[in-house]
Write a protein that holds these residues in place. Structure first.
Motif, PDB file in Angstrom:
ATOM      1  N   ARG A 429       7.041  -1.385  -0.141  1.00 41.60           N
ATOM      2  CA  ARG A 429       6.829  -2.669   0.512  1.00 41.60           C
ATOM      3  C   ARG A 429       5.335  -2.858   0.764  1.00 41.60           C
ATOM      4  N   LEU A 430       4.854  -4.044   0.421  1.00 44.11           N
ATOM      5  CA  LEU A 430       3.445  -4.393   0.573  1.00 44.11           C
ATOM      6  C   LEU A 430       3.368  -5.638   1.450  1.00 44.11           C
ATOM      7  N   TYR A 431       2.959  -5.458   2.694  1.00 50.21           N
ATOM      8  CA  TYR A 431       2.965  -6.556   3.660  1.00 50.21           C
ATOM      9  C   TYR A 431       1.660  -7.348   3.585  1.00 50.21           C
ATOM     10  N   THR A 432       1.790  -8.675   3.452  1.00 51.17           N
ATOM     11  CA  THR A 432       0.690  -9.596   3.166  1.00 51.17           C
ATOM     12  C   THR A 432      -0.203  -9.015   2.070  1.00 51.17           C
ATOM     13  N   PRO A 433       0.346  -8.951   0.856  1.00 49.69           N
ATOM     14  CA  PRO A 433      -0.366  -8.329  -0.269  1.00 49.69           C
ATOM     15  C   PRO A 433      -1.593  -9.134  -0.675  1.00 49.69           C
ATOM     16  N   GLU A 434      -2.559  -8.428  -1.224  1.00 51.85           N
ATOM     17  CA  GLU A 434      -3.744  -9.081  -1.754  1.00 51.85           C
ATOM     18  C   GLU A 434      -3.453  -9.637  -3.152  1.00 51.85           C
ATOM     19  N   GLN A 435      -4.391 -10.403  -3.677  1.00 45.15           N
ATOM     20  CA  GLN A 435      -4.187 -11.109  -4.927  1.00 45.15           C
ATOM     21  C   GLN A 435      -3.883 -10.170  -6.091  1.00 45.15           C
ATOM     22  N   ALA A 436      -4.449  -8.972  -6.074  1.00 41.08           N
ATOM     23  CA  ALA A 436      -4.209  -8.027  -7.167  1.00 41.08           C
ATOM     24  C   ALA A 436      -2.727  -7.678  -7.290  1.00 41.08           C
ATOM     25  N   TYR A 442      -2.789  -5.091 -10.056  1.00 37.03           N
ATOM     26  CA  TYR A 442      -2.577  -3.782  -9.438  1.00 37.03           C
ATOM     27  C   TYR A 442      -1.303  -3.181 -10.017  1.00 37.03           C
ATOM     28  N   VAL A 443      -1.411  -1.991 -10.593  1.00 39.55           N
ATOM     29  CA  VAL A 443      -0.273  -1.304 -11.205  1.00 39.55           C
ATOM     30  C   VAL A 443       0.154  -0.151 -10.306  1.00 39.55           C
ATOM     31  N   ILE A 444       1.388  -0.175  -9.865  1.00 37.89           N
ATOM     32  CA  ILE A 444       1.909   0.900  -9.015  1.00 37.89           C
ATOM     33  C   ILE A 444       2.110   2.151  -9.855  1.00 37.89           C
ATOM     34  N   PRO A 445       1.625   3.295  -9.403  1.00 39.48           N
ATOM     35  CA  PRO A 445       1.791   4.508 -10.209  1.00 39.48           C
ATOM     36  C   PRO A 445       3.258   4.894 -10.361  1.00 39.48           C
ATOM     37  N   VAL A 446       3.582   5.492 -11.521  1.00 36.76           N
ATOM     38  CA  VAL A 446       4.965   5.918 -11.756  1.00 36.76           C
ATOM     39  C   VAL A 446       5.245   7.223 -11.039  1.00 36.76           C
ATOM     40  N   ILE A 447       6.504   7.493 -10.840  1.00 35.89           N
ATOM     41  CA  ILE A 447       6.950   8.723 -10.176  1.00 35.89           C
ATOM     42  C   ILE A 447       7.086   9.825 -11.214  1.00 35.89           C
ATOM     43  N   GLU A 448       6.515  10.972 -10.935  1.00 33.88           N
ATOM     44  CA  GLU A 448       6.553  12.121 -11.853  1.00 33.88           C
ATOM     45  C   GLU A 448       7.547  13.155 -11.359  1.00 33.88           C
ATOM     46  N   ARG A 449       8.391  13.640 -12.280  1.00 38.48           N
ATOM     47  CA  ARG A 449       9.296  14.732 -11.922  1.00 38.48           C
ATOM     48  C   ARG A 449       8.560  16.055 -11.967  1.00 38.48           C
ATOM     49  N   VAL A 450       8.767  16.862 -10.962  1.00 34.08           N
ATOM     50  CA  VAL A 450       8.142  18.191 -10.912  1.00 34.08           C
ATOM     51  C   VAL A 450       9.041  19.165 -11.625  1.00 34.08           C
ATOM     52  N   GLU A 451       8.564  19.662 -12.761  1.00 32.27           N
ATOM     53  CA  GLU A 451       9.375  20.577 -13.559  1.00 32.27           C
ATOM     54  C   GLU A 451       9.367  21.970 -12.944  1.00 32.27           C
ATOM     55  N   THR A 452      10.539  22.603 -12.958  1.00 34.51           N
ATOM     56  CA  THR A 452      10.679  23.966 -12.473  1.00 34.51           C
ATOM     57  C   THR A 452      11.213  24.844 -13.585  1.00 34.51           C
ATOM     58  N   ASP A 453      11.290  26.112 -13.308  1.00 40.12           N
ATOM     59  CA  ASP A 453      11.796  27.042 -14.336  1.00 40.12           C
ATOM     60  C   ASP A 453      13.231  26.716 -14.701  1.00 40.12           C
ATOM     61  N   GLY A 454      13.951  26.110 -13.750  1.00 36.92           N
ATOM     62  CA  GLY A 454      15.347  25.769 -14.029  1.00 36.92           C
ATOM     63  C   GLY A 454      15.501  24.454 -14.731  1.00 36.92           C
ATOM     64  N   GLY A 455      14.394  23.776 -15.085  1.00 38.02           N
ATOM     65  CA  GLY A 455      14.484  22.491 -15.766  1.00 38.02           C
ATOM     66  C   GLY A 455      14.519  21.348 -14.796  1.00 38.02           C
TER      67      GLY A 455
END
Length: 455
Positions: A429-436, A442-455
C-alpha cells in the motif's frame, strides 16, 4: 432481444458482473449493522463505530488494512441530510471516504483532499434542494440514500492509539431535521431458493437504489431475467428454463470475475513475479464525483461496459478501497521465477529505494483465496516504513523477509513479515503516492525465493 437459452445464460452472467458490487456492498452494510467487523462493533445507521485497535485476523474483511485504525458509519439519508463534524488532526494523516451502494467512491475528506483542519459538512441525499445552513465547510452530494463512510486514521502502533482514539471521539454525525430514518435494508423475499438468492437481492436493491441514468439504460437489458419486476418475487414460481439460465449465468459470471482477479499471463507481464499495481482500479465511478475527488478523464474508465468488470474485481479483492490518488494497492501472487508464493518456502523483498509516497507505505500479508489477514504467533500482519526496529543496510536499502517461520538472524527477524502455511498474496500500500507511482515509472521490486538445500 434474447432468443436462445445460451443468450439468456450470457445475459445472466452479465447481470452477475454488473450487480455483484451492489449485492456484496449491501451484504457488508447489513453485516456491519448487525455484527460489526472484527474490532469494529455493530452500530445503527447514522452513528460511527470506532475500532480501538489496528485490524487483526478476526476482522474477516477482504484485504483489510493494518496501517490505520478504522472508523465506519453507515448513513441513511432517506429522512434528509446529515451534518458531519471532523476534528483538527494536527497534520496527521486521515481520510474519510464516501462510498455509495454500487461501491462508487464519490467524495473524500482528509489530509490530501481537504486538509486536516476542523470543519462541518452537510451530506445531502439524492435530489435534495433544501437550504444549506450557514457556517458549513461544504456540501457532499450523495448519489444513493445509503452511504458507507470509511474513516482511516494513521496509527504508528499501540503507543499511538490514545491519540487516535481522542480524534475518533470527535467525529460526529447529526440529523439536519427530525424526519424518520429507516432501521434496516429493504428485505428480499425469504422464500426464494438460495440458488436464486443473489438475483433476488439484486432485483430488490436495484429498485431501491437506482444507479445513474447511463447505468440504468444498461441494466434495462436484464428485463428477461425478471430483475426489473416490482412487487412479488418472480423467482418463487420461476420455471426450469429461467432457473437454469440464472444458475448457469451466475456460475459463468463468477468465473469471469475470479479470472480477472488473477495476474496477467506471464507473456503479458513485464517480468515474472511483477506486481499488479493498478492506480486506476477504482476509476469506475463515471457519473457522480463530489468533494475531494478528481473529476478528470485520466481518472475515469472510458468504456462504461468494461468498467462493470473492473468494479466487480475491485469489490471482490478490495471492497471500499480508495482511488489511486489517495492510495495505490499493489499485489502479487508469484515470485521472480513466476512460481506461486507459498509458506513452504522463504522469500526476500529488497527495496533499493524507498517507495515514493507523500504519506507512508506498508506490505500486508493475506491468505488465498479469501484475502484475509494471516494469524501468526508474532502478531505482525504488516510491515512498512513506520514499523519500529527495521534494519536498513549500509547503502540505505531495506530487505524484508517473508516466511512462515521466524528467521534465525536477528536483523532478518526485525524485518520479518509472517506468511501462512499455504498460498499467500502480499499487498503493498502506497498512501498519497507520488507521480512516479501513478505513471508507472516506479517499478516495485519482485519477490525472490530463498533457495535452500532442500529446494
Amino acid at each position: 432481444m434474447v432468443e436462445t437459452p445460451e443468450e439468456l445464460v450470457e445475459l445472466a452472467a452479465d447481470a452477475y458482473v454488473y450487480g455483484y458490487p451492489l449485492v456484496f456492498d449491501l451484504s457488508m452494510v447489513d453485516a456491519f449493522l448487525r455484527k460489526g467487523f472484527g474490532a469494529l462493533p455493530p452500530a445503527p445507521f447514522n452513528r460511527f463505530a470506532h475500532s480501538g485497535e489496528l485490524a487483526e485476523p478476526d476482522a474477516h474483511f477482504v484485504s483489510v488494512n493494518n496501517d490505520t485504525v478504522y472508523s465506519i458509519a453507515q448513513l441513511d439519508l432517506s429522512g434528509g441530510p446529515l451534518t458531519l463534524h471532523v476534528p483538527e488532526t494536527g497534520g496527521a494523516y486521515y481520510v474519510l471516504q464516501f462510498v455509495d451502494v454500487w461501491s462508487n467512491n464519490f467524495a473524500y475528506l482528509g489530509r490530501r483532499a481537504t486538509g486536516t483542519g476542523e470543519g462541518d459538512w452537510l451530506i445531502a441525499p439524492p435530489g435534495w434542494s433544501g437550504t444549506v445552513p450557514d457556517g458549513l465547510s461544504g456540501v457532499i452530494d450523495a448519489p444513493t440514500s445509503i452511504v458507507t463512510v470509511v474513516g482511516r486514521n494513521a496509527c504508528d502502533g499501540p503507543d499511538d492509539l490514545p491519540r487516535v482514539q481522542a480524534l475518533q471521539r470527535q467525529f460526529a454525525l447529526s440529523h439536519l431535521d427530525s424526519a424518520p430514518h429507516r432501521t434496516g435494508l429493504p428485505a428480499p423475499d425469504g422464500g426464494v431458493p438460495e440458488a436464486l438468492g443473489f438475483f433476488e437481492r439484486l432485483r430488490v436493491w436495484m429498485a431501491d437504489f437506482p444507479p445513474s441514468a447511463e447505468d440504468q439504460a444498461y441494466q434495462d437489458r436484464f428485463q428477461p431475467l425478471g430483475l426489473l419486476e416490482e412487487g412479488p418475487s418472480p423467482y418463487l414460481p420461476a420455471g426450469p428454463d429461467l432457473v437454469q439460465a440464472l444458475t448457469q449465468g451466475m456460475k459463468r459470471g463468477k468465473a469471469r470475475v475470479e479470472a480477472a482477479t488473477r495476474p496477467a499471463p506471464e507473456a503479458d507481464r513485464a517480468a515474472p513475479g511483477a506486481w499488479d499495481a493498478n492506480p486506476h482500479l477504482f476509476d469506475y465511478n463515471l457519473d457522480h464525483l463530489s468533494v475531494g475527488t478528481i473529476d478528470s478523464p485520466e481518472w475515469k474508465i472510458p468504456d462504461r461496459e468494461a468498467s462493470y468488470l473492473v468494479r466487480a474485481v475491485a469489490a471482490r479483492t478490495g471492497l471500499w478501497g480508495n482511488h489511486g490518488y489517495e492510495a495505490v494497492y499493489a499485489q502479487t501472487f508469484q515470485d521472480s521465477a513466476g512460481r506461486q508464493l507459498n509458506g513452504a518456502h522463504s522469500y526476500v523483498l529488497r527495496f533499493d529505494e524507498r517507495p515514493p509516497v507523500t504519506s507512508f507505505w506498508s506490505v500486508t500479508m493475506y491468505d488465498v483465496p479469501d484475502y484475509y489477514l494471516v494469524e501468526n504467533p508474532a502478531g505482525r500482519y504488516s510491515i512498512g516504513d513506520r514499523t519500529p526496529g527495521l534494519v536498513y543496510a549500509a547503502d540505505g536499502s531495506l530487505t524484508l523477509h517473508l516466511s512462515k517461520d521466524r528467521p534465525a538472524d536477528p536483523d532478518a527477524a526485525a524485518n520479518w513479515l509472517p506468511a501462512p502455511d499455504g498460498d499467500f498474496r502480499p499487498m503493498l500500500r502506497l498512501y498519497t503516492p507520488e507521480q512516479a507511482v501513478l505513471d508507472g515509472s516506479y517499478v516495485i521490486p519482485v519477490i525472490e525465493r530463498v533457495e535452500t538445500d532442500g529446494g
